[in-house]
Design a protein around this motif. Structure first.
Motif, mmCIF file in Angstrom:
data_model
loop_
_atom_site.group_PDB
_atom_site.id
_atom_site.type_symbol
_atom_site.label_atom_id
_atom_site.label_comp_id
_atom_site.label_asym_id
_atom_site.label_seq_id
_atom_site.Cartn_x
_atom_site.Cartn_y
_atom_site.Cartn_z
ATOM 1 N N LEU A 166 0.850 -1.190 0.000
ATOM 2 C CA LEU A 166 0.000 0.000 0.000
ATOM 3 C C LEU A 166 0.886 1.240 0.000
ATOM 4 O O LEU A 166 1.582 1.518 0.971
ATOM 5 C CB LEU A 166 -0.908 -0.013 1.235
ATOM 6 N N GLU A 167 0.862 1.998 -1.103
ATOM 7 C CA GLU A 167 1.718 3.171 -1.228
ATOM 8 C C GLU A 167 0.951 4.485 -1.114
ATOM 9 O O GLU A 167 1.555 5.543 -1.012
ATOM 10 C CB GLU A 167 2.473 3.118 -2.566
ATOM 11 N N GLY A 168 -0.363 4.411 -1.139
ATOM 12 C CA GLY A 168 -1.128 5.643 -1.001
ATOM 13 C C GLY A 168 -2.616 5.371 -0.912
ATOM 14 O O GLY A 168 -3.157 4.543 -1.634
ATOM 15 N N LEU A 169 -3.275 6.048 0.001
ATOM 16 C CA LEU A 169 -4.723 5.937 0.171
ATOM 17 C C LEU A 169 -5.205 7.335 0.556
ATOM 18 O O LEU A 169 -5.185 7.717 1.719
ATOM 19 C CB LEU A 169 -5.058 4.911 1.261
ATOM 20 N N GLY A 170 -5.595 8.119 -0.458
ATOM 21 C CA GLY A 170 -5.921 9.517 -0.204
ATOM 22 C C GLY A 170 -7.350 9.872 -0.561
ATOM 23 O O GLY A 170 -7.818 9.571 -1.658
ATOM 24 N N TYR A 171 -8.043 10.499 0.382
ATOM 25 C CA TYR A 171 -9.418 10.954 0.159
ATOM 26 C C TYR A 171 -9.400 12.412 -0.286
ATOM 27 O O TYR A 171 -8.539 13.199 0.127
ATOM 28 C CB TYR A 171 -10.247 10.814 1.436
ATOM 29 N N ALA A 172 -10.350 12.774 -1.136
ATOM 30 C CA ALA A 172 -10.458 14.156 -1.609
ATOM 31 C C ALA A 172 -11.924 14.572 -1.589
ATOM 32 O O ALA A 172 -12.819 13.751 -1.785
ATOM 33 C CB ALA A 172 -9.887 14.291 -3.019
ATOM 34 N N GLY A 173 -12.157 15.848 -1.348
ATOM 35 C CA GLY A 173 -13.529 16.366 -1.310
ATOM 36 C C GLY A 173 -13.531 17.881 -1.339
ATOM 37 O O GLY A 173 -12.482 18.529 -1.480
#
Length: 656
Positions: free
Chosen positions: A364-371
């Motif tokens: 897992l290298e990235g888990l990004g939420y956006a809003g």
């Protein structure tokens, strides 16, 4: 790269720089040479320093290409810092570089010449009291040493060994010939994501199925997620014997900010295992499908958007939860899948050797939420508006396949040619089976998707399937409880009907699966066994019955299977003289070309070639003629290619 993966440098000096002219040509004692060579080879410090120097040099060239550095020579410590921040000095990148020089590292000549170079310079330094000129390299990366070692033997040896590593790395860099490579190729060598790299389209664009690997440990990983047959212990594990070795899965903890994995013990691991299920397995199969479509999956990052997975799973039609809740659920499933490790233990009795390798299945290298940011006003401070984060409307997922893919999904590895044919096809409809309403159907679809290549006849014993998919205690309980027996066979019949409605072909072996225990939907109106009553002691007969389950006709054709299993006359398929995607792939394999090389030759985007080979895009006449010129006259050559490849495919399928 222009060079082969393993460079043979035996015909040239191993080190970049010849012996300095002012050195007295005194050959070191042969025993000393052999002892030092063995020491350098065993402790890995020298090799690691060479690899770090090579990685730093590659990054220096990368920065030069990107015009991000000044024309003056950069300070080496700053360059090292930039390289480290980029993540290039991680173990995975260093191993990738080491593989290119593995043939050199296996020779005694390399280590003996390295030891001789070091001993000659140590002897000169000792006799003349001055550091040799080729050991005084500005900004050279060095081995760590203790404090207050100036003018000590240990300090001198450390500096000479570091100089040797520097010169060796300089020569290796020349053999890599970076001058002919672009930024994307350099980034691929380093294992970093280039801003110019092509981001592949989401799966199932204009198609109902995608290719997915079916060999180990894809099969065991999927089973570990759906059948709950984990063993207890200090570190719970799921294990399957494979030949003279085994494949084992455990629970690990990792984070996007660190590639280090840590085994999760006891109760904490069980809390994660209890959350596994078909939905996590869906994510697992999607990752596997992306990895299957890559020439070097271990070197490429998989980038996904949460909203794409929501549509793929059919969750966009759900109104009971918000988009933010759906995205958080997707994120949780990704974290569950990335908590699965794999340990492969190979045992070779004949050679009296064993090999064990452990790592995360998916890094897992990235888990990004956006809003959206929401503007808020404080009534007491109307001139000072603030912004608060609203609910997320997108999730960006970055995952890299683990190092296990180099062994099991390496199509270019001559020792792993079986992997070329160990793949099946994942149907989009499989990912949309509701695991809460049709749990057994979803498990069957996941397992049979992988088994469709391995078990091409589609014949399964009912008990064997249940043992692969359900907890161990299930069959023990149904032996004792009549209501549980009835519930189980009803769930089974319903699961088979779900698969049939999704295009799977279902049939029953007449010798072992009597009509009296078959699903009512499978019987004709004239059948005398359609009363709904099962005979006494039907359980034993049913568990030993053979059911025949194959994927849809289209997938069977892709797999190269024969006519459907239902009682239909065998169809004669006429070989089309057209330039098909399978013919192009066969010709590429025969000529040793990759999809990337074909795309570069045609001056088209690499993703377009991938879509051609998947049948997602029509090949335009202009490109058809160009492909024929590059790969040969297909009307004459395709049959010859097929005759060469089909016996090999048949052999691997027969012996799986």
């Amino acid at each position: 790269m222009n060079q082969p993966d393993n460079l043979v440098l035996a015909s040239t000096p191993v080190l970049a720089e010849p012996l300095s002219p002012n050195l007295t040509s005194v050959s070191p004692d042969q025993t000393q040479v052999l002892d030092l060579a063995a020491k350098l080879k065993a402790d890995k410090s020298f090799l690691n320093l060479v690899l770090v120097n090579v990685a730093t040099g590659i990054n220096q060239f990368r920065l030069h290409l990107a015009n991000t550095r000044a024309k003056d020579r950069a300070d080496a410590r700053n360059l090292y810092s930039e390289t480290e921040k980029l993540g290039v000095l991680q173990k995975q990148t260093l191993l990738r570089i080491e593989r290119r020089f593995r043939s050199v590292l296996r020779t005694d000549e390399f280590w003996n010449q390295t030891a001789s170079w070091i001993l000659i310079r140590l002897d000169q330094w000792q006799r003349e009291g001055l550091i040799p000129s080729d050991c005084s390299v500005a900004g050279m990366l060095s081995l760590e040493a203790g404090v207050n070692l100036t003018d000590s033997d240990e300090w001198r040896e450390s500096l000479v060994v570091s100089a040797c590593a520097f010169h060796t790395a300089s020569q290796w860099l020349r053999y890599l010939d970076l001058s002919g490579q672009n930024t994307v190729e350099i980034d691929k060598l380093l294992g970093v994501q280039s801003v110019d790299a092509v981001i592949r389209e989401p799966l199932f664009q204009d198609t109902e199925f995608e290719r997915v690997a079916t060999g180990y440990p894809i099969l065991t990983g999927a089973q570990a997620l759906i059948n709950s047959q984990w063993e207890d212990g200090e570190y719970p594990y799921w294990q399957k014997l494979v030949g003279e070795g085994f494949i084992q899965h455990q629970i690990v903890r990792q984070s996007p900010s660190s590639q280090q994995i840590e085994l999760v013990p006891g109760k904490a691991a069980w809390e994660i295992i209890q959350q596994f299920g078909p939905e996590a397995a869906y994510v697992f199969l999607i990752f596997s499908s992306y990895a299957t479509d890559s020439d070097e999956p271990w070197a490429e990052q998989i980038r996904l958007k949460g909203t794409d997975l929501i549509r793929l799973f059919g969750w966009d039609k759900r109104t009971d939860i918000t988009i933010a809740q759906k995205l958080k659920k997707i994120g949780h499933l990704v974290e569950l899948v990335c908590s699965l490790s794999v340990l492969v233990k190979n045992i070779n009795i004949g050679a009296k050797r064993y090999n064990v390798e452990r790592g995360a299945m998916w890094i897992l290298e990235g888990l990004g939420y956006a809003g959206q940011l929401a503007l808020t006003m404080d009534i007491n401070q109307p001139d000072s508006p603030t912004y608060e984060a609203g609910d997320p409307d997108e999730l960006y997922i970055k995952v890299r396949p683990g190092v296990w893919t180099e062994k099991f999904l390496n199509a270019s590895d001559g020792s792993a040619k079986e992997a070329l044919f160990q793949y099946g096809y994942l149907a989009k409809s499989t990912l949309q089976i509701n695991p809460y309403r049709q749990r057994l159907a979803s498990k069957l679809a996941i397992f049979l998707t992988i088994m469709s290549r391995i078990r091409d006849d589609g014949r399964y014993e009912v008990q064997t399937l249940l043992e692969r998919l359900e907890p161990k205690e299930l069959l023990e309980n149904v032996q004792k409880d009549r209501l549980r027996r009835v519930k189980l066979i009803d769930q089974w019949d319903s699961a088979l009907l779900t698969l049939k409605e999704l295009g799977w072909e279902i049939d029953f072996d007449p010798a072992t699966y009597p009509e009296s225990i078959r699903p009512a939907w499978s019987l004709s109106d004239e059948s005398e066994s359609g009363s709904g009553y099962r005979p006494r002691n039907w359980l034993a007969t049913w568990l030993k019955a053979i059911v025949i389950i194959k994927p849809s006709v289209k997938i069977q054709e892709k797999l190269g299977a024969h006519a459907p299993i239902s009682l239909k006359p065998e169809r004669t398929r006429v070989q089309s003289p057209m330039l098909t995607s399978d013919a192009i792939q066969a010709a590429l394999d025969a000529k040793g070309m990759t999809k990337a090389q074909l795309a570069d030759a045609l001056q088209v985007d690499r993703s377009l070639v991938t879509r051609w080979l998947k049948g997602q895009r029509t090949i335009q006449p202009k490109h058809l003629e160009q492909i024929k010129m590059l790969l040969g006259d297909f009307e004459q050559d395709v049959n010859a290619i097929s005759q060469k490849t089909m016996p090999l495919i048949t052999y691997h399928l027969t012996n799986s």
